[in-house]
Write a protein that holds these residues in place. Structure first.
Motif, mmCIF file in Angstrom:
data_model
loop_
_atom_site.group_PDB
_atom_site.id
_atom_site.type_symbol
_atom_site.label_atom_id
_atom_site.label_comp_id
_atom_site.label_asym_id
_atom_site.label_seq_id
_atom_site.Cartn_x
_atom_site.Cartn_y
_atom_site.Cartn_z
ATOM 1 N N PRO A 291 13.251 -42.151 -5.529
ATOM 2 C CA PRO A 291 13.031 -41.142 -6.571
ATOM 3 C C PRO A 291 11.594 -40.631 -6.639
ATOM 4 N N TYR A 292 10.650 -41.387 -6.054
ATOM 5 C CA TYR A 292 9.243 -40.997 -6.100
ATOM 6 C C TYR A 292 8.800 -40.236 -4.857
ATOM 7 N N ALA A 293 9.724 -40.024 -3.934
ATOM 8 C CA ALA A 293 9.515 -39.185 -2.747
ATOM 9 C C ALA A 293 8.249 -39.535 -1.977
ATOM 10 N N PRO A 294 8.126 -40.767 -1.468
ATOM 11 C CA PRO A 294 6.937 -41.109 -0.676
ATOM 12 C C PRO A 294 6.885 -40.336 0.628
ATOM 13 N N LEU A 295 5.673 -40.075 1.087
ATOM 14 C CA LEU A 295 5.500 -39.458 2.402
ATOM 15 C C LEU A 295 5.950 -40.432 3.489
ATOM 16 N N SER A 296 5.461 -41.665 3.401
ATOM 17 C CA SER A 296 5.890 -42.717 4.319
ATOM 18 C C SER A 296 6.130 -43.996 3.529
ATOM 19 N N TRP A 297 7.166 -44.717 3.924
ATOM 20 C CA TRP A 297 7.556 -45.937 3.220
ATOM 21 C C TRP A 297 8.133 -46.913 4.249
ATOM 22 N N TRP A 298 7.355 -47.973 4.520
ATOM 23 C CA TRP A 298 7.771 -48.985 5.479
ATOM 24 C C TRP A 298 8.276 -50.194 4.716
ATOM 25 N N ARG A 299 9.576 -50.489 4.841
ATOM 26 C CA ARG A 299 10.214 -51.529 4.044
ATOM 27 C C ARG A 299 9.926 -52.929 4.582
ATOM 28 N N ALA B 52 5.932 -48.140 -13.158
ATOM 29 C CA ALA B 52 7.314 -48.221 -12.672
ATOM 30 C C ALA B 52 7.372 -48.758 -11.245
ATOM 31 N N ILE B 53 6.466 -48.287 -10.390
ATOM 32 C CA ILE B 53 6.464 -48.722 -8.995
ATOM 33 C C ILE B 53 6.004 -50.167 -8.879
ATOM 34 N N GLY B 54 5.061 -50.572 -9.717
ATOM 35 C CA GLY B 54 4.525 -51.925 -9.658
ATOM 36 C C GLY B 54 5.164 -52.865 -10.648
ATOM 37 N N SER B 55 6.448 -52.706 -10.891
ATOM 38 C CA SER B 55 7.159 -53.567 -11.841
ATOM 39 C C SER B 55 7.312 -54.975 -11.283
ATOM 40 N N ASN C 286 10.923 -44.782 5.846
ATOM 41 C CA ASN C 286 11.962 -44.346 4.929
ATOM 42 C C ASN C 286 11.516 -43.206 4.029
ATOM 43 N N GLY C 287 10.311 -42.679 4.275
ATOM 44 C CA GLY C 287 9.830 -41.515 3.559
ATOM 45 C C GLY C 287 10.179 -40.252 4.311
ATOM 46 N N SER C 288 9.472 -39.176 4.005
ATOM 47 C CA SER C 288 9.759 -37.878 4.614
ATOM 48 C C SER C 288 8.931 -37.609 5.859
ATOM 49 N N ASN D 25 1.780 -62.334 3.537
ATOM 50 C CA ASN D 25 2.916 -61.427 3.617
ATOM 51 C C ASN D 25 2.586 -60.071 3.014
ATOM 52 N N LEU D 26 3.209 -59.048 3.585
ATOM 53 C CA LEU D 26 3.128 -57.685 3.079
ATOM 54 C C LEU D 26 4.535 -57.115 3.027
ATOM 55 N N ASP D 27 4.783 -56.251 2.068
ATOM 56 C CA ASP D 27 6.125 -55.699 1.917
ATOM 57 C C ASP D 27 6.058 -54.331 1.235
ATOM 58 N N GLU D 28 7.059 -53.508 1.515
ATOM 59 C CA GLU D 28 7.256 -52.216 0.842
ATOM 60 C C GLU D 28 5.956 -51.395 0.778
ATOM 61 N N VAL D 29 5.342 -51.192 1.939
ATOM 62 C CA VAL D 29 4.102 -50.411 2.010
ATOM 63 C C VAL D 29 4.453 -48.925 1.990
ATOM 64 N N ALA D 30 3.796 -48.166 1.123
ATOM 65 C CA ALA D 30 4.144 -46.749 0.967
ATOM 66 C C ALA D 30 2.891 -45.899 0.791
ATOM 67 N N VAL D 31 3.017 -44.629 1.203
ATOM 68 C CA VAL D 31 1.913 -43.671 1.126
ATOM 69 C C VAL D 31 2.447 -42.356 0.575
ATOM 70 N N TRP D 32 1.654 -41.750 -0.304
ATOM 71 C CA TRP D 32 1.960 -40.417 -0.826
ATOM 72 C C TRP D 32 0.753 -39.500 -0.607
ATOM 73 N N ASN D 33 0.989 -38.239 -0.364
ATOM 74 C CA ASN D 33 -0.097 -37.257 -0.349
ATOM 75 C C ASN D 33 -0.144 -36.568 -1.716
ATOM 76 N N SER D 34 -0.118 -37.409 -2.749
ATOM 77 C CA SER D 34 -0.109 -36.940 -4.135
ATOM 78 C C SER D 34 -0.596 -38.067 -5.040
#
Length: 224
Positions: free
Chosen positions: A184-192, A173-176, A205-207, A156-165
């Motif tokens: 609040p962390y403004a991901p570039l892309s976020w697939w729930r 905090a993200i890996g709690s 769900n990102g920008s 299984n995979l879940d909450e995959v996200a990418v940032w250009n930062s």
């Protein structure tokens, strides 16, 4: 399953629910996230995901390129269960030390800082770092980004996200202990990976507006 934040008292509470993930068969299941301009990242990069597997093969989490050998970026699990990330056709890499293929959910993160470091985090803690001969930029062959491509993920995979930062400061905090709202962390892309999605589309769900398309599978898992 739930994270609740309260603003101005309980009547204005917001509940973040995580009720679905994607279960992949390790044979031909993957998600095609396209080749949008915002995904052609050459500078600082962070990739984050929740993962669950018992596999003992090389299996991929996130990749951009045409194959393992021709990848601008590749983030995978080794056959020993530790996490590894590659840049620029495997020219430089970083490897973790903690095996995550124990059948439990784990958070994994890869952070690249140009000319400085490549770092692996597992469950919010630094698990490996390379500071030697770090490239000043990521190659860009304008190829697609994939979830579970090249070497197919089994589990299984879940909450995959990418940032250009660089999101190193937020790794804990993200890996709690459970998935959290990444807004609040403004991901570039976020697939729930199921929550708020209608198969075969995984909404970004990102920008970046980079929706993913589930390929060779169409159902969501409730294992979260």
């Amino acid at each position: 399953l739930n994270n609740m934040s309260v603003v101005g008292g309980p009547r204005l509470s917001t509940i973040f629910n995580n009720t679905k993930s994607i279960g992949l068969d390790g044979i031909d299941d993957y998600v095609d996230c396209g080749s949008g301009a915002s995904l052609q990242i050459t500078g600082a990069l962070t990739v984050s995901a929740w993962v669950k597997t018992t596999d003992t093969n090389y299996i991929g989490i996130y990749g951009k390129g045409n194959s393992v050998a021709q990848a601008d970026t590749y983030f995978r699990m080794q056959n020993t269960g530790v996490i590894r990330a590659f840049l620029n056709n495997n020219a430089i890499n970083v490897i973790g030390t903690t095996a995550i293929n124990d059948g439990n959910w784990h958070h994994v993160m890869f952070v690249y800082v140009p000319s400085t470091s490549m770092t692996i985090y597992v469950d919010g803690s630094q698990d490996g770092q390379n500071t030697t001969s770090i490239p000043s930029a990521i190659n860009n062959n304008y190829s697609n980004v994939y979830i579970s491509q090249f070497q197919k993920w089994l589990g299984n995979l879940d909450e995959v996200a990418v940032w250009n930062s660089d999101q190193s400061a937020n790794a804990s905090a993200i890996g709690s202990t459970i998935p959290t709202d990444l807004t609040p962390y403004a991901p570039l892309s976020w697939w729930r990976c199921g929550d708020g999605d209608t198969a075969p589309t995984l909404t970004d769900n990102g920008s970046g507006g980079n929706n993913g398309i589930m390929t060779n599978f169409s159902t969501f898992s409730t294992d979260v």
